[in-house]
Design a protein around this motif. Structure first.
Motif, PDB file in Angstrom:
ATOM      1  N   ALA A  93      33.102  18.602  28.800  1.00 30.76           N
ATOM      2  CA  ALA A  93      33.645  17.217  28.571  1.00 30.76           C
ATOM      3  C   ALA A  93      32.475  16.317  27.806  1.00 30.76           C
ATOM      4  N   ASN A  94      32.694  15.529  26.864  1.00 28.12           N
ATOM      5  CA  ASN A  94      31.748  14.604  26.405  1.00 28.12           C
ATOM      6  C   ASN A  94      32.721  13.343  26.101  1.00 28.12           C
ATOM      7  N   ILE A  95      32.667  12.371  26.944  1.00 29.62           N
ATOM      8  CA  ILE A  95      33.401  11.359  26.778  1.00 29.62           C
ATOM      9  C   ILE A  95      32.821  10.048  26.665  1.00 29.62           C
ATOM     10  N   LYS A  96      32.871   9.337  25.374  1.00 27.11           N
ATOM     11  CA  LYS A  96      32.166   8.069  25.084  1.00 27.11           C
ATOM     12  C   LYS A  96      32.934   6.921  25.274  1.00 27.11           C
ATOM     13  N   VAL A  97      32.605   5.843  26.034  1.00 25.94           N
ATOM     14  CA  VAL A  97      33.375   4.442  26.148  1.00 25.94           C
ATOM     15  C   VAL A  97      32.804   3.566  25.488  1.00 25.94           C
ATOM     16  N   PRO A  98      33.498   2.926  24.342  1.00 24.64           N
ATOM     17  CA  PRO A  98      32.770   1.902  23.645  1.00 24.64           C
ATOM     18  C   PRO A  98      32.937   0.520  24.456  1.00 24.64           C
ATOM     19  N   GLY A 120      38.680   5.571  29.722  1.00 25.72           N
ATOM     20  CA  GLY A 120      37.618   6.790  29.919  1.00 25.72           C
ATOM     21  C   GLY A 120      37.679   7.362  31.190  1.00 25.72           C
ATOM     22  N   LYS A 121      37.763   6.454  32.358  1.00 31.18           N
ATOM     23  CA  LYS A 121      37.999   6.939  33.677  1.00 31.18           C
ATOM     24  C   LYS A 121      39.105   7.738  33.778  1.00 31.18           C
ATOM     25  N   LYS A 122      40.107   7.499  33.314  1.00 31.27           N
ATOM     26  CA  LYS A 122      41.506   8.399  33.521  1.00 31.27           C
ATOM     27  C   LYS A 122      40.912   9.641  32.810  1.00 31.27           C
ATOM     28  N   LEU A 123      40.769   9.663  31.594  1.00 32.89           N
ATOM     29  CA  LEU A 123      40.585  10.893  30.866  1.00 32.89           C
ATOM     30  C   LEU A 123      39.338  11.637  31.338  1.00 32.89           C
ATOM     31  N   TYR A 124      38.358  11.297  32.155  1.00 32.38           N
ATOM     32  CA  TYR A 124      37.394  12.123  32.792  1.00 32.38           C
ATOM     33  C   TYR A 124      38.210  12.672  33.941  1.00 32.38           C
ATOM     34  N   SER A 125      39.050  11.610  34.836  1.00 33.21           N
ATOM     35  CA  SER A 125      39.738  12.223  35.992  1.00 33.21           C
ATOM     36  C   SER A 125      40.644  13.406  35.561  1.00 33.21           C
ATOM     37  N   ALA A 132      40.258  21.931  37.762  1.00 35.99           N
ATOM     38  CA  ALA A 132      40.536  22.429  39.208  1.00 35.99           C
ATOM     39  C   ALA A 132      41.753  23.354  38.973  1.00 35.99           C
ATOM     40  N   ASP A 133      42.756  22.914  38.111  1.00 41.97           N
ATOM     41  CA  ASP A 133      43.785  23.867  38.066  1.00 41.97           C
ATOM     42  C   ASP A 133      43.668  25.133  37.388  1.00 41.97           C
ATOM     43  N   ILE A 134      42.857  25.316  36.446  1.00 47.04           N
ATOM     44  CA  ILE A 134      42.559  26.184  35.842  1.00 47.04           C
ATOM     45  C   ILE A 134      41.737  27.305  36.458  1.00 47.04           C
ATOM     46  N   LYS A 135      40.780  26.744  37.313  1.00 49.41           N
ATOM     47  CA  LYS A 135      40.092  27.763  38.286  1.00 49.41           C
ATOM     48  C   LYS A 135      40.972  28.391  39.414  1.00 49.41           C
ATOM     49  N   LYS A 136      41.840  27.380  39.995  1.00 55.43           N
ATOM     50  CA  LYS A 136      42.814  28.078  40.735  1.00 55.43           C
ATOM     51  C   LYS A 136      43.755  29.215  40.246  1.00 55.43           C
ATOM     52  N   ASN A 137      44.105  29.119  38.939  1.00 53.62           N
ATOM     53  CA  ASN A 137      44.801  30.013  38.218  1.00 53.62           C
ATOM     54  C   ASN A 137      43.713  31.184  37.595  1.00 53.62           C
ATOM     55  N   GLY A 138      42.683  31.504  37.961  1.00 57.44           N
ATOM     56  CA  GLY A 138      42.083  32.461  37.519  1.00 57.44           C
ATOM     57  C   GLY A 138      40.981  32.255  36.279  1.00 57.44           C
ATOM     58  N   GLY A 139      40.712  30.927  36.222  1.00 56.42           N
ATOM     59  CA  GLY A 139      39.944  30.569  35.268  1.00 56.42           C
ATOM     60  C   GLY A 139      40.378  30.608  33.672  1.00 56.42           C
ATOM     61  N   GLY A 140      39.588  29.944  32.798  1.00 57.25           N
ATOM     62  CA  GLY A 140      39.766  29.772  31.412  1.00 57.25           C
ATOM     63  C   GLY A 140      38.772  29.053  30.821  1.00 57.25           C
ATOM     64  N   HIS A 141      39.112  28.585  29.582  1.00 56.33           N
ATOM     65  CA  HIS A 141      38.244  27.609  28.687  1.00 56.33           C
ATOM     66  C   HIS A 141      39.148  26.363  28.598  1.00 56.33           C
ATOM     67  N   TYR A 142      38.285  25.188  28.740  1.00 60.45           N
ATOM     68  CA  TYR A 142      38.948  23.803  28.586  1.00 60.45           C
ATOM     69  C   TYR A 142      37.742  22.955  27.954  1.00 60.45           C
ATOM     70  N   GLY A 143      38.186  22.210  27.145  1.00 59.25           N
ATOM     71  CA  GLY A 143      37.299  20.973  26.656  1.00 59.25           C
ATOM     72  C   GLY A 143      37.811  19.778  26.358  1.00 59.25           C
TER      73      GLY A 143
END
Length: 293
Positions: A93-98, A120-125, A132-143
């Motif tokens: 994650a790379n989230i810039k808040v102006p 920005g907070k919501k996007l990071y949350s 967390a959901d991806i990890k519960k389901n065996g992992g994967g890639h997300y950005g």
């Protein structure tokens, strides 16, 4: 005021006020001017910082110097206020808040900046929840990547766009624009620019004609235009018209630009799609030429 600040002010008082700071910097670099011609602080923006760390850090003395130089007061100052940054083997994650300053209206600035912070907070949350959901389901890639670009920044208008790129296998990209009238201290909406809703059909017809023209001229371009290429799509998300809430901005030449997100009116490979609307096409529909020239 010490001699260095006096000298700095004197240099700027003898210079014409530029349309925006980026042009000043670019011109200085191209002409190979000496460092003393363009003050060092003019090139400073803000460094990327750790999660939840404020990135705007100007000393009181420097802040007084900035406020004392006329050119700064002619345009808004837009900096990275906060950056959320996470880098893992499969999650990033790379989230810039102006943060925007110089609108000459504290309430308007606060409203916009609070919105940017909350988004920005919501996007990071949401990023953390998705991981967390991806990890519960065996992992994967997300950005997730989010940032901003300044389309216009002059004495009258500021147009800032904030983009979000989500990557899960393929990627999706969205863009939100805010165009602010600094003189009247208001965020502009599309209907505010026009006498009535006749502009919807005027602009929609122009964009559809442009889509067909571009596809005819280039095989590399594809739009979801009804009756072209055997598609059953309408032009704009199943209809044939833009919406009153359509994404837009006013560029540095004060021309109206209608913007579409990735997948909104074309296949994904076309990315974000924009159409610059000639003023002569919409002249009869405009309330005035205060914003659109």
């Amino acid at each position: 005021m010490d001699n260095k600040i006096k000298e700095l002010k004197k240099q700027y008082e003898s210079m014409p006020i530029p349309d925006n700071l980026d042009d000043v910097i670019e011109m200085a670099i191209k002409k190979g001017k000496k460092k003393k011609t363009v003050p060092r602080w003019l090139f400073s923006t803000v460094a990327a910082v750790a999660i939840f760390t404020v990135g705007v850090n100007i000393s009181p003395a420097m802040a007084q110097t900035l406020d004392g130089i006329p050119v700064i007061n002619k345009v808004a100052k837009i900096l990275t206020f906060r950056e959320y940054k996470v880098k893992d083997e499969t999650y990033e994650a790379n989230i810039k808040v102006p943060n925007i300053k110089g609108l000459n209206d504290d309430k308007l600035e606060s409203k916009l900046n609070e919105k940017y912070i909350e988004d920005g907070k919501k996007l990071y949350s949401d990023f953390k929840d998705t991981v967390a959901d991806i990890k519960k389901n065996g992992g994967g890639h997300y950005g997730v990547e989010s940032g901003y670009s300044v389309k216009t920044n002059d004495e009258q208008l500021v147009s800032i766009g904030r983009y979000v790129v989500n990557t899960v296998g393929s990627s999706s990209t969205t863009m939100k624009y805010d165009t602010v009238d600094k003189e009247n201290k208001v965020v502009l909406s599309l209907p505010m620019l026009f006498k009535d809703d006749a502009y919807i059909k005027t602009i929609s017809n122009y964009i559809e004609d442009q889509m067909k023209k571009e596809m005819k001229e280039s095989k590399d371009k594809t739009y979801w235009v009804e009756g072209v290429g055997g598609q059953d799509y309408g032009t704009f998300d199943g209809s044939k018209n833009i919406k009153p809430t359509q994404n837009f901005y006013i560029n540095k030449h004060h021309q109206l630009v209608i913007a579409f997100d990735k997948y909104e009116v074309a296949p994904g490979y076309m990315g974000l799609v924009e159409f610059k609307i000639p003023t002569k096409i919409i002249q009869k529909d405009l309330v005035s030429n205060q914003y659109i020239k």
